[in-house]
Design a protein around this motif. Structure first.
Motif, PDB file in Angstrom:
ATOM      1  N   MET A   1       0.814  -1.180   0.000  1.00 23.48           N
ATOM      2  CA  MET A   1       0.000   0.000   0.000  1.00 23.48           C
ATOM      3  C   MET A   1       0.867   1.257   0.000  1.00 23.48           C
ATOM      4  O   MET A   1       0.547   2.201  -0.690  1.00 23.48           O
ATOM      5  N   ALA A  20      -9.465   0.534  -2.306  1.00 24.38           N
ATOM      6  CA  ALA A  20      -9.092  -0.562  -1.416  1.00 24.38           C
ATOM      7  C   ALA A  20     -10.353  -1.264  -0.934  1.00 24.38           C
ATOM      8  O   ALA A  20     -11.307  -0.618  -0.536  1.00 24.38           O
ATOM      9  N   HIS A  21     -10.337  -2.548  -1.005  1.00 26.65           N
ATOM     10  CA  HIS A  21     -11.447  -3.342  -0.478  1.00 26.65           C
ATOM     11  C   HIS A  21     -11.109  -3.644   0.979  1.00 26.65           C
ATOM     12  O   HIS A  21     -10.170  -4.384   1.259  1.00 26.65           O
ATOM     13  N   THR A  22     -11.866  -3.031   1.891  1.00 27.16           N
ATOM     14  CA  THR A  22     -11.563  -3.136   3.308  1.00 27.16           C
ATOM     15  C   THR A  22     -12.715  -3.765   4.082  1.00 27.16           C
ATOM     16  O   THR A  22     -13.813  -3.904   3.573  1.00 27.16           O
ATOM     17  N   VAL A  23     -12.435  -4.117   5.308  1.00 31.26           N
ATOM     18  CA  VAL A  23     -13.432  -4.672   6.221  1.00 31.26           C
ATOM     19  C   VAL A  23     -13.532  -3.728   7.414  1.00 31.26           C
ATOM     20  O   VAL A  23     -12.525  -3.468   8.085  1.00 31.26           O
ATOM     21  N   LYS A  24     -14.723  -3.199   7.654  1.00 29.45           N
ATOM     22  CA  LYS A  24     -14.910  -2.300   8.794  1.00 29.45           C
ATOM     23  C   LYS A  24     -14.507  -3.004  10.082  1.00 29.45           C
ATOM     24  O   LYS A  24     -14.908  -4.118  10.350  1.00 29.45           O
ATOM     25  N   LYS A  26     -11.763  -4.332  11.015  1.00 30.50           N
ATOM     26  CA  LYS A  26     -10.935  -5.531  10.833  1.00 30.50           C
ATOM     27  C   LYS A  26      -9.941  -5.706  11.981  1.00 30.50           C
ATOM     28  O   LYS A  26      -9.218  -4.791  12.346  1.00 30.50           O
ATOM     29  N   GLU A  32     -15.488  -6.027  14.031  1.00 28.94           N
ATOM     30  CA  GLU A  32     -15.321  -6.501  12.656  1.00 28.94           C
ATOM     31  C   GLU A  32     -16.668  -6.826  12.021  1.00 28.94           C
ATOM     32  O   GLU A  32     -17.459  -7.582  12.578  1.00 28.94           O
ATOM     33  N   HIS A  38     -18.942   1.672  12.585  1.00 29.36           N
ATOM     34  CA  HIS A  38     -18.438   2.494  11.491  1.00 29.36           C
ATOM     35  C   HIS A  38     -18.207   3.927  11.964  1.00 29.36           C
ATOM     36  O   HIS A  38     -17.249   4.574  11.574  1.00 29.36           O
TER      37      HIS A  38
END
Length: 70
Positions: A1, A20-24, A26, A32, A38
Motif C-alpha cells: 500500500m 481498497a477493499h476493506t473490512v470495517k 478488521k 469486525e 463504522h
C-alpha cells in the motif's frame, strides 16, 4: 500500500484514486463487520480490549517491519 501511495504522489496533472477493499473494524473482535462501529464510540471495556488486540497484531508484524527494505 505504501508503494501505491508513493506512486500516486508522482502523478501530476490528473486525478488519482486508490480503491481498497476493506473490512470495517478488521481485527477487532467486537467491531469486525459490525456496522454500528463504522462511526460509533467504544465503551471503556471495548477500548481496552481493542488496545490489547491491536498490540497483539502489531507484535506479529514487528519482525517483518524490522527487516523491511525501503
Amino acid at each position: 500500500m505504501s508503494r501505491l501511495l508513493d506512486e500516486a504522489e508522482t502523478i501530476k496533472g490528473r486525478p488519482t484514486a486508490i480503491i481498497a477493499h476493506t473490512v470495517k473494524g478488521k481485527g477487532f473482535s467486537f467491531a469486525e463487520n459490525n456496522v454500528a462501529f463504522h462511526n460509533g464510540a467504544m465503551t471503556q471495556a471495548q477500548y481496552e480490549l481493542g488496545l490489547k488486540e491491536a498490540e497483539a497484531a502489531l507484535a506479529e508484524f514487528q519482525p517483518a517491519l524490522a527487516t523491511e527494505v525501503h
